[in-house]
Scaffold this motif. Structure first.
Motif, PDB file in Angstrom:
ATOM      1  N   VAL A 112      96.602  59.310  13.811  1.00  0.00           N
ATOM      2  CA  VAL A 112      95.112  59.099  13.523  1.00  0.00           C
ATOM      3  C   VAL A 112      94.675  57.492  13.587  1.00  0.00           C
ATOM      4  CG1 VAL A 112      93.211  59.580  12.105  1.00  0.00           C
ATOM      5  CG2 VAL A 112      95.286  61.013  11.908  1.00  0.00           C
ATOM      6  N   TRP A 113      93.791  57.295  14.262  1.00  0.00           N
ATOM      7  CA  TRP A 113      93.475  55.844  14.602  1.00  0.00           C
ATOM      8  C   TRP A 113      91.971  55.644  14.288  1.00  0.00           C
ATOM      9  CZ3 TRP A 113      92.922  53.960  20.361  1.00  0.00           C
ATOM     10  CH2 TRP A 113      92.636  52.500  20.185  1.00  0.00           C
ATOM     11  N   GLN A 114      91.765  54.895  13.148  1.00  0.00           N
ATOM     12  CA  GLN A 114      90.384  54.877  12.499  1.00  0.00           C
ATOM     13  C   GLN A 114      90.072  53.121  12.774  1.00  0.00           C
ATOM     14  OE1 GLN A 114      89.648  57.207   8.673  1.00  0.00           O
ATOM     15  NE2 GLN A 114      91.705  56.779   8.773  1.00  0.00           N
TER      16      GLN A 114
ATOM     17  N   LYS B 211      83.462  46.842  20.591  1.00  0.00           N
ATOM     18  CA  LYS B 211      82.281  46.967  19.798  1.00  0.00           C
ATOM     19  C   LYS B 211      81.940  48.489  20.119  1.00  0.00           C
ATOM     20  CE  LYS B 211      77.849  45.680  17.729  1.00  0.00           C
ATOM     21  NZ  LYS B 211      76.999  45.068  17.592  1.00  0.00           N
ATOM     22  N   HIS B 212      81.700  49.121  21.023  1.00  0.00           N
ATOM     23  CA  HIS B 212      81.067  50.307  21.406  1.00  0.00           C
ATOM     24  C   HIS B 212      81.808  51.354  21.730  1.00  0.00           C
ATOM     25  CE1 HIS B 212      77.155  48.011  21.262  1.00  0.00           C
ATOM     26  NE2 HIS B 212      77.761  47.392  22.145  1.00  0.00           N
ATOM     27  N   ILE B 213      82.974  51.161  22.132  1.00  0.00           N
ATOM     28  CA  ILE B 213      83.995  52.317  22.387  1.00  0.00           C
ATOM     29  C   ILE B 213      85.083  52.287  21.329  1.00  0.00           C
ATOM     30  CG2 ILE B 213      85.573  53.241  24.234  1.00  0.00           C
ATOM     31  CD1 ILE B 213      83.871  51.754  26.188  1.00  0.00           C
ATOM     32  N   ILE B 214      85.676  51.439  21.083  1.00  0.00           N
ATOM     33  CA  ILE B 214      86.838  51.482  20.018  1.00  0.00           C
ATOM     34  C   ILE B 214      86.074  51.412  18.544  1.00  0.00           C
ATOM     35  CG2 ILE B 214      88.923  50.430  19.340  1.00  0.00           C
ATOM     36  CD1 ILE B 214      89.842  49.949  21.932  1.00  0.00           C
ATOM     37  N   GLY B 215      85.319  50.286  18.238  1.00  0.00           N
ATOM     38  CA  GLY B 215      84.977  50.008  17.188  1.00  0.00           C
ATOM     39  C   GLY B 215      84.086  51.293  16.542  1.00  0.00           C
ATOM     40  N   ASN B 216      84.350  51.327  15.203  1.00  0.00           N
ATOM     41  CA  ASN B 216      83.628  52.389  14.378  1.00  0.00           C
ATOM     42  C   ASN B 216      83.931  53.945  15.035  1.00  0.00           C
ATOM     43  OD1 ASN B 216      82.557  50.534  12.645  1.00  0.00           O
ATOM     44  ND2 ASN B 216      81.072  50.137  13.979  1.00  0.00           N
ATOM     45  N   ASN B 217      84.915  54.273  15.466  1.00  0.00           N
ATOM     46  CA  ASN B 217      85.606  55.659  16.181  1.00  0.00           C
ATOM     47  C   ASN B 217      86.677  55.773  15.605  1.00  0.00           C
ATOM     48  OD1 ASN B 217      84.798  57.482  18.055  1.00  0.00           O
ATOM     49  ND2 ASN B 217      84.565  56.106  19.692  1.00  0.00           N
ATOM     50  N   THR B 218      87.031  56.948  15.561  1.00  0.00           N
ATOM     51  CA  THR B 218      88.331  57.630  15.202  1.00  0.00           C
ATOM     52  C   THR B 218      89.107  58.386  16.190  1.00  0.00           C
ATOM     53  OG1 THR B 218      87.451  57.644  12.854  1.00  0.00           O
ATOM     54  CG2 THR B 218      89.793  59.170  13.671  1.00  0.00           C
ATOM     55  N   PHE B 219      90.340  58.035  16.431  1.00  0.00           N
ATOM     56  CA  PHE B 219      90.929  58.812  17.798  1.00  0.00           C
ATOM     57  C   PHE B 219      91.954  59.561  17.182  1.00  0.00           C
ATOM     58  CE2 PHE B 219      88.909  54.974  19.455  1.00  0.00           C
ATOM     59  CZ  PHE B 219      88.457  55.488  20.627  1.00  0.00           C
ATOM     60  N   ILE B 220      92.547  60.678  17.572  1.00  0.00           N
ATOM     61  CA  ILE B 220      93.632  61.386  17.119  1.00  0.00           C
ATOM     62  C   ILE B 220      94.460  61.783  18.290  1.00  0.00           C
ATOM     63  CG2 ILE B 220      94.190  63.744  16.175  1.00  0.00           C
ATOM     64  CD1 ILE B 220      91.504  63.284  14.219  1.00  0.00           C
TER      65      ILE B 220
ATOM     66  N   PHE C   6      92.099  48.265  12.726  1.00  0.00           N
ATOM     67  CA  PHE C   6      92.513  49.607  13.167  1.00  0.00           C
ATOM     68  C   PHE C   6      93.433  49.934  12.132  1.00  0.00           C
ATOM     69  CE2 PHE C   6      93.232  47.198  17.617  1.00  0.00           C
ATOM     70  CZ  PHE C   6      91.755  47.676  18.118  1.00  0.00           C
ATOM     71  N   TYR C   7      93.113  51.260  11.560  1.00  0.00           N
ATOM     72  CA  TYR C   7      93.938  51.620  10.572  1.00  0.00           C
ATOM     73  C   TYR C   7      94.816  52.883  11.198  1.00  0.00           C
ATOM     74  CZ  TYR C   7      91.553  48.846   7.430  1.00  0.00           C
ATOM     75  OH  TYR C   7      91.002  47.846   6.774  1.00  0.00           O
ATOM     76  N   LEU C   8      96.124  52.774  11.519  1.00  0.00           N
ATOM     77  CA  LEU C   8      96.880  53.659  12.245  1.00  0.00           C
ATOM     78  C   LEU C   8      97.726  54.623  11.147  1.00  0.00           C
ATOM     79  CD1 LEU C   8      97.740  50.992  14.526  1.00  0.00           C
ATOM     80  CD2 LEU C   8      97.076  53.023  15.543  1.00  0.00           C
ATOM     81  N   SER C   9      97.765  55.770  11.213  1.00  0.00           N
ATOM     82  CA  SER C   9      98.400  56.628  10.289  1.00  0.00           C
ATOM     83  C   SER C   9      99.214  57.603  11.203  1.00  0.00           C
ATOM     84  CB  SER C   9      97.739  57.635   9.481  1.00  0.00           C
ATOM     85  OG  SER C   9      96.964  56.703   8.625  1.00  0.00           O
ATOM     86  N   PHE C  10     100.547  57.654  11.125  1.00  0.00           N
ATOM     87  CA  PHE C  10     101.559  58.133  11.875  1.00  0.00           C
ATOM     88  C   PHE C  10     102.407  59.277  11.006  1.00  0.00           C
ATOM     89  CE2 PHE C  10     100.978  54.041  13.635  1.00  0.00           C
ATOM     90  CZ  PHE C  10     101.028  54.222  14.877  1.00  0.00           C
ATOM     91  N   PHE C  11     102.252  60.448  11.681  1.00  0.00           N
ATOM     92  CA  PHE C  11     103.034  61.704  11.144  1.00  0.00           C
ATOM     93  C   PHE C  11     104.176  61.919  12.017  1.00  0.00           C
ATOM     94  CE2 PHE C  11      98.974  61.167   9.327  1.00  0.00           C
ATOM     95  CZ  PHE C  11      99.089  61.517   8.158  1.00  0.00           C
TER      96      PHE C  11
END
Ligand SMILES: C[S@@+](CC[C@H](N)C(=O)[O-])C[C@H]1O[C@@H](n2cnc3c(N)ncnc32)[C@H](O)[C@@H]1O
Length: 244
Positions: free
Chosen positions: A164-166, A146-155, A178-183
């Protein structure tokens, strides 16, 4: 669901020390005077812990739902004569044998999004354990999701791969999306994009303990991850040990 991400998983999990994780599992066996022979690993992924269990000489069966993850596991494990790899679902797996220990690490249990399914999983694990058998698993804590991963974006900008991990925490059902976009850089120096969606359910520690009780586990312990200390309100990983 793990599809193409499977082929990048090990590269992106490079910070996780699976040998240390294996040694923690061994210390749990020692603490509970339970040195198993037959071990079942659920949701083994690309076989990172399985590799150390195989090296440790256990008679190991491991399974996962994703055939892509299993193909990576196969590359690491096919040389071991003491390992079987299966494609099964934690919720309804049926292996037709009993084990001395069942293990599942790295928050795979959070992938079960429904309490009823989690109870079915625990009952199924219980059915696959010998008397005195030990079930070891961990979760990402409610606090972390809830507080570390949730509602956060990691690159992450790695060698030849950028991702990008939204994440969104849905308050209505305690599920993190988790919405993950890989390039990924291809051989022509072009970035190829692919996307994956994963879901983890946030469970409270006492909810899990209650479900383990309902599944008829006799003795249940929970620890702050990688320790034998009690979990606290800021524990990010909670490790459970349940004995038949
Ligand atoms: C975070 S990964 C952890 C993988 C591995 N345990 C590790 O330590 O690297 C979660 C794994 O759970 C698997 N998984 C998710 N739901 C599953 C299910 N219902 N049955 C079996 N495996 C499942 C995924 O395919 C993935 O390999």
């Amino acid at each position: 669901m793990y599809n193409k991400f499977a082929y990048l998983y090990d590269e992106l999990m490079v910070d996780i020390d699976y040998k240390d994780w294996y040694l923690y599992i061994k210390s749990i066996f020692e603490k509970f005077c339970n040195e198993p022979k037959k071990v079942l690993e659920m949701a083994c992924g690309t076989g990172n812990l399985s590799y150390y269990l195989a090296m440790g000489g256990y008679d190991l069966t491991c399974f996962d739902l994703s055939s892509e993850m299993l193909s990576m596991a196969y590359n690491k494990l096919h040389k071991f004569k003491n390992v079987k790899i299966l494609n099964q679902n934690m919720i309804d797996f049926n292996i037709n044998q009993k084990f001395d220990s069942v293990i599942s690490i790295c928050d795979s249990i959070n992938y079960i999004q429904d309490r009823e399914d989690l109870l079915l999983t625990f009952k199924n694990v219980r059915e696959h354990l010998n008397d005195g058998g030990i079930f070891i698993f961990d979760i990402n804590s409610y606090y972390k999701l809830k507080h570390i991963i949730g509602n956060n974006t990691f690159i992450e900008d790695g060698e030849g791969v950028f991702y990008v991990w939204q994440n969104y925490f849905d308050e209505s059902d305690d599920i993190v999306e988790f919405y993950l976009s890989f390039f990924v850089l291809d051989k022509d120096d072009k970035y190829i994009r692919f996307d994956e969606q994963h879901f983890e359910k946030a469970y409270y520690t006492n909810e899990i303990v209650e479900l383990l009780r309902q599944a008829s586990f006799r003795e249940i312990h929970c620890y702050d991850g990688f320790t034998f200390n009690e979990p606290n309100e800021k524990s990010e990983r909670v490790n459970f040990v349940a004995i038949v």
